[in-house]
Scaffold this motif. Sequence first.
Motif, PDB file in Angstrom:
ATOM      1  N   LEU A 106       0.795  -1.209   0.009  1.00  0.00           N
ATOM      2  CA  LEU A 106      -0.027  -0.025  -0.354  1.00  0.00           C
ATOM      3  C   LEU A 106       0.839   1.246   0.064  1.00  0.00           C
ATOM      4  N   HIS A 107       2.196   1.097   0.403  1.00  0.00           N
ATOM      5  CA  HIS A 107       3.045   2.311   0.207  1.00  0.00           C
ATOM      6  C   HIS A 107       4.244   2.357  -0.658  1.00  0.00           C
ATOM      7  N   GLY A 108       4.188   1.267  -1.493  1.00  0.00           N
ATOM      8  CA  GLY A 108       5.382   1.357  -2.668  1.00  0.00           C
ATOM      9  C   GLY A 108       6.749   0.451  -2.294  1.00  0.00           C
ATOM     10  N   GLY A 109       6.395  -0.311  -1.309  1.00  0.00           N
ATOM     11  CA  GLY A 109       7.451  -1.325  -0.914  1.00  0.00           C
ATOM     12  C   GLY A 109       8.406  -0.682   0.029  1.00  0.00           C
ATOM     13  N   PRO A 110       9.427  -1.340   0.547  1.00  0.00           N
ATOM     14  CA  PRO A 110      10.288  -1.074   1.561  1.00  0.00           C
ATOM     15  C   PRO A 110      11.174   0.095   1.531  1.00  0.00           C
ATOM     16  N   THR A 111      11.377   0.351   0.478  1.00  0.00           N
ATOM     17  CA  THR A 111      12.394   1.469   0.116  1.00  0.00           C
ATOM     18  C   THR A 111      11.307   2.907   0.211  1.00  0.00           C
ATOM     19  N   ASP A 112      10.081   2.802  -0.047  1.00  0.00           N
ATOM     20  CA  ASP A 112       9.408   3.745  -0.087  1.00  0.00           C
ATOM     21  C   ASP A 112       8.857   4.030   1.418  1.00  0.00           C
ATOM     22  N   LEU A 113       8.436   3.134   1.721  1.00  0.00           N
ATOM     23  CA  LEU A 113       8.011   3.015   3.160  1.00  0.00           C
ATOM     24  C   LEU A 113       8.880   3.709   4.398  1.00  0.00           C
TER      25      LEU A 113
END
Length: 108
Positions: free
Chosen positions: A29-36
């Motif tokens: 929901l937030h674009g993956g670990p790098t984006d979160l």
Amino acid sequence: MDEQVRVPDEGADGGEFFRFAHTYNGYELHGGPTDLAPTVRSVQERWHRTGELGEDVDVLRACLFFEARAYRHGGGFGRFERQDFVLALVARIRALSGGHVPVKGTVA
């Protein structure tokens, strides 16, 4: 109607906290670990500075999900349900939601 899950009580065991964290797929929901990660870092830094977590239940749930993933990938040392940030997140989610939230994202 979306499937609703109960937010764990403060005295719940670690398994219940961990399972609850995974009822919201923060990566999806937030674009993956790098984006979160920057979002989580920002919320955590604000909480350390001011004691405030904000009003956005989805962001708080994403932070809890991220903390659960970090706990698991870090070897699961200590008690997840006794980490200060985790306790604060769950308490705030409970307060804002009235104690129930919808399952969001693909949850395995």
